[in-house]
Write a protein that holds these residues in place. Structure first.
Motif, PDB file in Angstrom:
ATOM      1  N   GLU A 122      -0.243 -29.515  47.996  1.00  0.00           N
ATOM      2  CA  GLU A 122      -0.680 -28.767  47.623  1.00  0.00           C
ATOM      3  C   GLU A 122      -0.550 -28.190  46.286  1.00  0.00           C
ATOM      4  O   GLU A 122      -1.696 -27.585  45.880  1.00  0.00           O
ATOM      5  CB  GLU A 122       0.148 -26.948  48.674  1.00  0.00           C
ATOM      6  N   ASN A 123       0.702 -28.606  45.618  1.00  0.00           N
ATOM      7  CA  ASN A 123       1.139 -28.345  44.224  1.00  0.00           C
ATOM      8  C   ASN A 123       0.737 -29.829  43.487  1.00  0.00           C
ATOM      9  O   ASN A 123       0.699 -30.579  43.648  1.00  0.00           O
ATOM     10  CB  ASN A 123       3.046 -29.076  44.261  1.00  0.00           C
ATOM     11  N   ARG A 124      -0.290 -29.615  42.720  1.00  0.00           N
ATOM     12  CA  ARG A 124      -0.660 -30.695  41.514  1.00  0.00           C
ATOM     13  C   ARG A 124       0.410 -30.387  40.322  1.00  0.00           C
ATOM     14  O   ARG A 124      -0.662 -29.678  39.244  1.00  0.00           O
ATOM     15  CB  ARG A 124      -2.140 -30.434  41.480  1.00  0.00           C
ATOM     16  N   TYR A 125       1.458 -31.521  40.573  1.00  0.00           N
ATOM     17  CA  TYR A 125       2.280 -31.180  39.594  1.00  0.00           C
ATOM     18  C   TYR A 125       1.537 -31.877  38.063  1.00  0.00           C
ATOM     19  O   TYR A 125       1.243 -33.029  37.736  1.00  0.00           O
ATOM     20  CB  TYR A 125       3.536 -32.411  39.609  1.00  0.00           C
ATOM     21  N   ILE A 126       1.507 -31.199  36.582  1.00  0.00           N
ATOM     22  CA  ILE A 126       0.809 -31.762  35.794  1.00  0.00           C
ATOM     23  C   ILE A 126       1.952 -31.184  35.064  1.00  0.00           C
ATOM     24  O   ILE A 126       2.297 -30.097  33.916  1.00  0.00           O
ATOM     25  CB  ILE A 126      -0.580 -30.965  35.639  1.00  0.00           C
ATOM     26  N   ILE A 127       2.223 -32.329  33.623  1.00  0.00           N
ATOM     27  CA  ILE A 127       2.853 -31.989  32.288  1.00  0.00           C
ATOM     28  C   ILE A 127       2.066 -31.863  31.412  1.00  0.00           C
ATOM     29  O   ILE A 127       1.155 -33.696  31.092  1.00  0.00           O
ATOM     30  CB  ILE A 127       4.137 -33.284  32.050  1.00  0.00           C
ATOM     31  N   LEU A 128       2.189 -31.559  30.316  1.00  0.00           N
ATOM     32  CA  LEU A 128       0.996 -31.542  29.081  1.00  0.00           C
ATOM     33  C   LEU A 128       1.838 -32.423  27.793  1.00  0.00           C
ATOM     34  O   LEU A 128       2.614 -32.011  27.175  1.00  0.00           O
ATOM     35  CB  LEU A 128       1.806 -30.031  29.236  1.00  0.00           C
ATOM     36  N   PHE A 129       2.028 -33.484  28.003  1.00  0.00           N
ATOM     37  CA  PHE A 129       2.509 -34.070  27.410  1.00  0.00           C
ATOM     38  C   PHE A 129       3.425 -34.794  27.020  1.00  0.00           C
ATOM     39  O   PHE A 129       3.820 -34.350  28.233  1.00  0.00           O
ATOM     40  CB  PHE A 129       1.086 -34.230  26.234  1.00  0.00           C
ATOM     41  N   ASN A 130       3.619 -35.704  25.730  1.00  0.00           N
ATOM     42  CA  ASN A 130       5.334 -35.259  25.899  1.00  0.00           C
ATOM     43  C   ASN A 130       6.014 -35.688  24.352  1.00  0.00           C
ATOM     44  O   ASN A 130       5.759 -36.416  23.675  1.00  0.00           O
ATOM     45  CB  ASN A 130       4.912 -37.394  26.076  1.00  0.00           C
ATOM     46  N   GLU A 131       7.064 -35.192  24.431  1.00  0.00           N
ATOM     47  CA  GLU A 131       7.550 -35.073  23.775  1.00  0.00           C
ATOM     48  C   GLU A 131       7.650 -34.973  21.964  1.00  0.00           C
ATOM     49  O   GLU A 131       7.644 -35.607  21.155  1.00  0.00           O
ATOM     50  CB  GLU A 131       8.684 -37.035  23.275  1.00  0.00           C
ATOM     51  N   PRO A 132       6.875 -33.559  22.164  1.00  0.00           N
ATOM     52  CA  PRO A 132       6.062 -33.362  20.474  1.00  0.00           C
ATOM     53  C   PRO A 132       6.867 -33.254  19.622  1.00  0.00           C
ATOM     54  O   PRO A 132       6.948 -32.598  18.210  1.00  0.00           O
ATOM     55  CB  PRO A 132       5.446 -32.096  21.114  1.00  0.00           C
ATOM     56  N   ASN A 133       8.086 -33.284  19.862  1.00  0.00           N
ATOM     57  CA  ASN A 133       9.565 -33.207  18.917  1.00  0.00           C
ATOM     58  C   ASN A 133       9.284 -34.499  17.882  1.00  0.00           C
ATOM     59  O   ASN A 133       9.859 -34.386  17.125  1.00  0.00           O
ATOM     60  CB  ASN A 133      10.856 -32.811  19.437  1.00  0.00           C
ATOM     61  N   HIS A 134       8.846 -35.032  18.599  1.00  0.00           N
ATOM     62  CA  HIS A 134       8.829 -36.379  17.334  1.00  0.00           C
ATOM     63  C   HIS A 134       7.763 -37.356  17.249  1.00  0.00           C
ATOM     64  O   HIS A 134       6.248 -36.514  17.572  1.00  0.00           O
ATOM     65  CB  HIS A 134       8.761 -37.730  18.507  1.00  0.00           C
TER      66      HIS A 134
END
Length: 567
Positions: A122-134
């Motif tokens: 049921e949960n659709r796990y989405i990470i919005l991109f990566n390490e934007p402090n680089h």
């Protein structure tokens, strides 16, 4: 009383509106792995679902250029079969040495692609991109405000398309310094939240890259920022910045680098030492109840720059010793929430049933949910109400989402006539998934009266009459040894039939060809007028054959005539 029963049924079977569920509120196998290549999916289940575990996590990356619904649905179906939960990190494309900055308008394509998939849970796990402090992760620029704007706009668009999207922010490199190419994570978070304070309410969990620094070689016992306990520092700092809710933690990157790889690095730890560190972490910091998932980096990487993090050896199918160490960490059987629904192709339960009957029920069902229906996963067929019905000899089909299969079982009906509400459903993980619910009238066993005419005789009497009742070519009843008196055969209290349905009644009288008739059998007594019986079955084999002619030749004429015209 009827109102209270209806209210109970409403609460028992009502499906909540689609929305995320707290992964920590159900049995949860927090262990998983980060993969760089989706082709490794079949190989990771023995690692993350080991030592008592089931439904482990897999962090994977989908770049903008790989929005192929058909291909990814096959991968998601594979993860469903293997009991793996995907954590999907969105990515753009690389331009030179940097990842291109996401555009707001790109979210339309992401929404179209991500909602086209039937996810394993049921949960659709989405990470919005990566390490934007680089800078090289964000268009060659440091822009916390720009990242906050993208996070909020993407979160809103995804949630509007489906409340099942579980929004996770990009993990940050908390060990990075403010040097022009990177920005201190604390400053990045402060500026990000100051620009868009509402983002703290938009996210559903926290993504952490809790590496054991410095140099990915720190002690497993160290705590605080830049250690395995980085997530705890991040949560505490977020509270200072205004976070009010409790966020489950997803450690999507962690782990030690080791000396093995494309080139041997003696200053790094041995794979055996990495394995020991993983086991220490599993017994200590990774027991923190706030952690939902831990996916060490990386399962398989065969080249620079991440070959020294790989669990899989270079150039072959073997694994480094820290694979076995991580595999041996005790895990639990996860039970993630899945949306389960099934469509009945043909009704299961007739409106009227005969008291004391035993019915063989067969029907086709379609799996319209997320889970795979299979008996070995603890699915059972059940009648939730205590209303006297029982089921036995259940054959559950194995059905993947979108497929159909035949459900078979025996239904045992109570002995006393009455009207009841009857529900049949599936139980799984302490939940009931209803298949069908309806009002059923239990009626007394009906009777049959058969009207027979034997040849052209004046009286119609016979012994050893046999009556057969078929439904769709399946024999329901056989009544041998019946007596025909005055042209009638009576059969009382017939069970196992459905009043109002069509049956084929076959009657066999010695020396006569069998007769049959299609007839609806109703409640009470049903009168059936059968066609005239012709006395041509001289050898009693049920048909007029050459053998009957031979028997006829050897039968006295008066015996033949008596069958046609005798009294």
């Amino acid at each position: 009383m009827i109102f209270l029963l209806g209210l109970f049924m409403l609460f028992l079977f009502a499906r909540p509106a689609a929305a995320i569920s707290n992964p920590l509120a159900v049995p949860n196998n927090r262990y998983g792995i980060h993969i760089a290549d989706p082709n490794d999916i079949p190989d990771v289940a023995p690692l993350v679902n080991s030592s008592g575990g089931d439904w482990g996590y897999v962090t994977l990356v989908i770049p903008k250029t790989d929005q192929n619904s058909e291909a990814w649905q096959k991968k998601f179906n594979e993860m469903r079969r293997l009991h793996l939960i995907p954590i999907v990190r969105l990515a753009t494309t690389i331009d030179g040495a940097s990842w291109i900055t996401p555009k707001k308008e790109d979210v339309r394509d992401w929404v179209s692609f991500l909602t086209s998939l039937n996810w394993p849970t049921e949960n659709r796990y989405i990470i919005l991109f990566n390490e934007p402090n680089h800078a090289n992760e964000w268009g060659d620029a440091i822009d916390p405000e720009g990242y906050a704007d993208i996070l909020v706009s993407y979160a809103d668009a995804l949630k509007q398309s489906s409340a099942d999207f579980f929004i996770l922010p990009a993990g940050l490199d908390v060990s990075a310094a403010s040097d022009g190419r990177s920005l201190d994570a604390a400053v990045f978070l402060q500026r990000m939240i100051a620009a868009k304070p509402e983002l703290l309410e938009k996210i559903d969990g926290w993504t952490s890259h809790s590496y054991p620094n410095p140099g990915f070689s720190g002690s497993p016992y160290a705590r605080g920022r830049g250690t395995l306990g980085t997530f705890a520092w991040e949560l505490a700092y977020l509270k200072e910045l205004g976070l009010r809710k409790e966020l489950p933690v997803f450690i999507t990157e962690t782990g030690w680098n080791h000396r093995e790889g494309k080139f041997w690095q003696p200053r790094l730890a041995s794979p055996q030492a990495v394995g020991a560190n993983l086991q220490i972490a599993g017994a200590t910091i990774w027991q923190d109840p706030r952690i939902a998932a831990i996916t060490p980096f990386v399962f398989n990487y065969q080249d620079y720059p991440f070959d020294h993090f790989s669990f899989k050896k270079m150039g072959n199918s073997d694994y480094y010793p820290h694979y076995q160490a991580y595999q041996s960490i005790p895990k639990i059987k996860g039970q993630p929430v899945q949306q389960e629904s099934y469509e009945i192709i043909h009704p299961l339960i007739p409106e009227k049933l005969v008291a004391g009957s035993r019915y063989t029920i067969r029907t086709e069902i379609r799996n319209s949910g997320q889970a795979i229906l299979r008996a070995e996963d603890d699915y059972t067929l059940t009648i939730p109400e205590n209303n006297g019905f029982a089921i036995s000899e259940v054959t559950l089909p194995t059905i993947e989402p979108g497929q159909k299969g035949e459900l078979r079982f025996i239904l045992l009906v109570p002995q006393s006539p009455r009207q009841v509400t009857m529900t049949i459903g599936l139980t799984h993980n302490n939940r009931i998934i209803p298949l069908e619910s309806r009002q059923v009238t239990i009626v007394p066993p009906p009777n049959l009266t058969l009207q027979l005419t034997l040849g052209w005789r004046r009286t119609f009497d016979a012994k050893n009459v046999k009556v057969l009742i078929y439904q769709k070519n399946q024999l329901i009843h056989e009544f041998p040894g019946q007596t025909l008196a005055g042209g009638r055969v009576s059969i009382d209290k017939i069970s196992n039939i459905v009043p109002g349905e069509l049956y084929r009644i076959v009657t066999i009288v010695p020396n006569y060809l069998p007769r049959q008739k299609m007839q609806i059998i109703g409640e009470g007594t049903t009168l059936i007028q059968l066609p005239r019986f012709i006395p041509l079955d001289f050898n009693n084999d049920g048909a007029f054959t050459f053998g009957d002619i031979i028997t006829l030749i050897n039968t006295p004429p008066h015996a033949v005539l008596s069958r046609f015209f005798g009294s």
